[in-house]
Write an enzyme that holds these catalytic residues in place. Structure first.
Site, PDB file in Angstrom:
ATOM      1  N   GLY A  51       0.787  -1.133  -0.099  1.00 21.21           N
ATOM      2  CA  GLY A  51       0.074   0.061  -0.053  1.00 21.21           C
ATOM      3  C   GLY A  51       0.701   1.299  -0.008  1.00 21.21           C
ATOM      4  O   GLY A  51       0.262   2.367  -0.638  1.00 21.21           O
ATOM      5  N   ASP A 107       1.067   3.182   4.588  1.00 20.85           N
ATOM      6  CA  ASP A 107       0.030   3.978   3.994  1.00 20.85           C
ATOM      7  C   ASP A 107      -0.998   4.566   5.055  1.00 20.85           C
ATOM      8  O   ASP A 107      -1.136   5.582   5.065  1.00 20.85           O
ATOM      9  CB  ASP A 107      -0.765   3.216   2.942  1.00 20.85           C
ATOM     10  CG  ASP A 107      -1.078   1.758   3.596  1.00 20.85           C
ATOM     11  OD1 ASP A 107      -0.894   1.443   4.834  1.00 20.85           O
ATOM     12  OD2 ASP A 107      -1.580   0.963   2.977  1.00 20.85           O
ATOM     13  N   ASP A 110      -4.585   2.598  11.246  1.00 19.09           N
ATOM     14  CA  ASP A 110      -5.793   2.352  11.598  1.00 19.09           C
ATOM     15  C   ASP A 110      -5.880   1.828  12.841  1.00 19.09           C
ATOM     16  O   ASP A 110      -5.969   2.680  13.878  1.00 19.09           O
ATOM     17  CB  ASP A 110      -6.388   1.353  10.543  1.00 19.09           C
ATOM     18  CG  ASP A 110      -7.904   0.913  10.736  1.00 19.09           C
ATOM     19  OD1 ASP A 110      -8.543   1.998  11.584  1.00 19.09           O
ATOM     20  OD2 ASP A 110      -8.431   0.223   9.979  1.00 19.09           O
ATOM     21  N   LYS A 138      -6.341   7.179  10.480  1.00 19.85           N
ATOM     22  CA  LYS A 138      -7.760   7.020  10.977  1.00 19.85           C
ATOM     23  C   LYS A 138      -7.948   7.492  12.472  1.00 19.85           C
ATOM     24  O   LYS A 138      -7.117   7.313  13.493  1.00 19.85           O
ATOM     25  CB  LYS A 138      -8.416   5.726  10.571  1.00 19.85           C
ATOM     26  CG  LYS A 138      -8.392   5.540   9.091  1.00 19.85           C
ATOM     27  CD  LYS A 138      -9.466   4.336   8.724  1.00 19.85           C
ATOM     28  CE  LYS A 138      -9.336   4.061   7.260  1.00 19.85           C
ATOM     29  NZ  LYS A 138     -10.074   2.748   6.952  1.00 19.85           N
ATOM     30  N   PHE A 159     -13.453   3.577   4.186  1.00 20.53           N
ATOM     31  CA  PHE A 159     -12.468   2.721   3.418  1.00 20.53           C
ATOM     32  C   PHE A 159     -12.091   3.613   2.068  1.00 20.53           C
ATOM     33  O   PHE A 159     -12.882   3.892   1.638  1.00 20.53           O
ATOM     34  CB  PHE A 159     -13.054   1.524   3.122  1.00 20.53           C
ATOM     35  CG  PHE A 159     -11.997   0.416   2.453  1.00 20.53           C
ATOM     36  CD1 PHE A 159     -11.210  -0.325   3.623  1.00 20.53           C
ATOM     37  CD2 PHE A 159     -11.786   0.405   1.116  1.00 20.53           C
ATOM     38  CE1 PHE A 159     -10.259  -1.125   2.819  1.00 20.53           C
ATOM     39  CE2 PHE A 159     -11.037  -0.474   0.661  1.00 20.53           C
ATOM     40  CZ  PHE A 159     -10.107  -1.123   1.462  1.00 20.53           C
ATOM     41  N   VAL A 160     -10.705   3.859   2.115  1.00 25.72           N
ATOM     42  CA  VAL A 160     -10.262   4.520   0.762  1.00 25.72           C
ATOM     43  C   VAL A 160      -9.266   3.827  -0.111  1.00 25.72           C
ATOM     44  O   VAL A 160      -8.591   2.667   0.571  1.00 25.72           O
ATOM     45  CB  VAL A 160      -9.470   5.642   1.125  1.00 25.72           C
ATOM     46  CG1 VAL A 160     -10.442   6.742   2.241  1.00 25.72           C
ATOM     47  CG2 VAL A 160      -8.279   5.426   2.216  1.00 25.72           C
ATOM     48  N   ARG A 172      -4.860   0.597  -7.040  1.00 27.33           N
ATOM     49  CA  ARG A 172      -3.667   1.086  -6.537  1.00 27.33           C
ATOM     50  C   ARG A 172      -3.078   2.171  -7.529  1.00 27.33           C
ATOM     51  O   ARG A 172      -2.354   3.130  -7.055  1.00 27.33           O
ATOM     52  CB  ARG A 172      -2.681  -0.029  -6.417  1.00 27.33           C
ATOM     53  CG  ARG A 172      -2.914  -1.020  -5.270  1.00 27.33           C
ATOM     54  CD  ARG A 172      -1.674  -1.938  -5.133  1.00 27.33           C
ATOM     55  NE  ARG A 172      -1.921  -3.069  -4.239  1.00 27.33           N
ATOM     56  CZ  ARG A 172      -2.182  -3.222  -3.046  1.00 27.33           C
ATOM     57  NH1 ARG A 172      -1.975  -2.140  -2.410  1.00 27.33           N
ATOM     58  NH2 ARG A 172      -2.204  -4.330  -2.522  1.00 27.33           N
TER      59      ARG A 172
HETATM   60  P1  5GP Z   1      -3.810  -1.354  11.260  1.00 24.29           P
HETATM   61  O1  5GP Z   1      -3.091  -0.258  11.686  1.00 24.29           O
HETATM   62  O2  5GP Z   1      -5.213  -1.500  11.774  1.00 24.29           O
HETATM   63  O3  5GP Z   1      -2.893  -2.397  12.025  1.00 24.29           O
HETATM   64  O4  5GP Z   1      -3.811  -1.654   9.690  1.00 24.29           O
HETATM   65  C1  5GP Z   1      -3.166  -0.637   9.041  1.00 24.29           C
HETATM   66  C2  5GP Z   1      -3.507  -1.405   7.611  1.00 24.29           C
HETATM   67  O5  5GP Z   1      -4.745  -1.664   7.101  1.00 24.29           O
HETATM   68  C3  5GP Z   1      -2.955  -0.357   6.518  1.00 24.29           C
HETATM   69  O6  5GP Z   1      -1.479  -0.351   6.148  1.00 24.29           O
HETATM   70  C4  5GP Z   1      -3.794  -0.784   5.263  1.00 24.29           C
HETATM   71  O7  5GP Z   1      -3.052  -1.877   4.695  1.00 24.29           O
HETATM   72  C5  5GP Z   1      -4.909  -1.261   5.823  1.00 24.29           C
HETATM   73  N1  5GP Z   1      -6.165  -0.442   5.799  1.00 24.29           N
HETATM   74  C6  5GP Z   1      -6.780   0.393   6.902  1.00 24.29           C
HETATM   75  N2  5GP Z   1      -7.557   1.035   6.429  1.00 24.29           N
HETATM   76  C7  5GP Z   1      -7.426   0.971   4.914  1.00 24.29           C
HETATM   77  C8  5GP Z   1      -8.523   1.604   4.107  1.00 24.29           C
HETATM   78  O8  5GP Z   1      -9.127   2.604   4.456  1.00 24.29           O
HETATM   79  N3  5GP Z   1      -8.129   1.346   2.560  1.00 24.29           N
HETATM   80  C9  5GP Z   1      -7.138   0.439   2.476  1.00 24.29           C
HETATM   81  N4  5GP Z   1      -6.934   0.053   1.193  1.00 24.29           N
HETATM   82  N5  5GP Z   1      -6.263  -0.242   3.372  1.00 24.29           N
HETATM   83  C10 5GP Z   1      -6.707   0.110   4.661  1.00 24.29           C
HETATM   84 MG    MG Z   2      -0.492  -1.865   4.937  1.00 25.63          MG
END
Ligand code: 5GP
Ligand code: MG
Length: 186
Positions: A51, A107, A110, A138, A159-160, A172
């Site tokens: 990403g 990227d 979250d 987020k 979700f983006v 992508r």
């Molecule tokens: P976390 O912080 O929950 O471990 O996960 C972050 C990862 O979840 C990001 O690096 C991405 O790969 C994926 N992710 C989280 N939100 C989104 C979103 O809105 N769109 C996309 N395409 N991936 C997301």
């Molecule tokens: Mg990721």
């Protein structure tokens, strides 16, 4: 592909400008770590695939620093909704990062699960410092808040895709960060 777009959050010009500003700040902060004769005391960028690929490519071309790049990928364990379960990290990172200042490039921040796991790994390998740079963040529940030193944009919990971010492997290559119409995700 364009007919699947619901709303453009950040267009390519906005992204380019913000990424340039982030690079300027990072270059400023890390200049003293890289302006040295000591080969081991250098900057390593650890970027999480796939990403962050476009963000990374744009960011590093505006970083006039001596740096090395390491690409890593993450796979979630099955049933990742359980907080006790984690992420598997696939990398060819050196076992010993003593003296290295590491900047993690991702990227989206979250839940923070990914960055927490990577920080733990880098600390185990004795990185001199670990900082984090994300394009998007987020909103987080405060109890789980994970710090990122460099954040491009804060976004709502939606979700983006685009600018490297995918849905089911697609989108992508969209130059803008967008949301998708509901029917494109079903
Ligand atoms: P976390 O912080 O929950 O471990 O996960 C972050 C990862 O979840 C990001 O690096 C991405 O790969 C994926 N992710 C989280 N939100 C989104 C979103 O809105 N769109 C996309 N395409 N991936 C997301
Ligand atoms: Mg990721």
């Amino acid at each position: 592909m364009d007919q699947h777009i619901e709303r453009v959050l950040f267009d390519r010009a906005t992204l380019a400008k913000r990424v340039k500003d982030m690079a300027a700040q990072i270059a400023d902060d890390f200049r003293h770590h890289t302006n040295t004769q000591d080969e081991s005391a250098s900057l390593v960028l650890v970027s999480i695939m796939t990403g962050s690929v476009i963000f990374l490519a744009d960011l590093i071309r505006d970083l006039p620093l001596m740096l090395r790049l390491e690409l890593i990928s993450i796979s979630s364990y099955p049933g990742k909704s359980t907080s006790s379960q984690g992420v598997a990290i696939n990398s060819s990172l050196p076992d010993d990062l003593t003296g290295k200042h590491v900047l993690v490039v991702d990227d989206i921040l979250d839940s923070g699960r990914t960055l927490t796991a990577i920080r733990a790994l880098l600390n185990e390998r004795h990185a001199a410092s670990v900082s984090t740079c994300v394009l998007l963040r987020k909103q987080l529940p405060t109890a789980m808040a994970v710090e990122a030193e460099y954040v491009g944009f804060d976004i709502a919990d939606e979700f983006v895709v685009g600018y490297g971010l995918d849905f089911d492997g697609y989108y992508r290559n969209l130059p803008d960060v967008v949301t998708l119409k509901r029917e494109a995700m079903s």
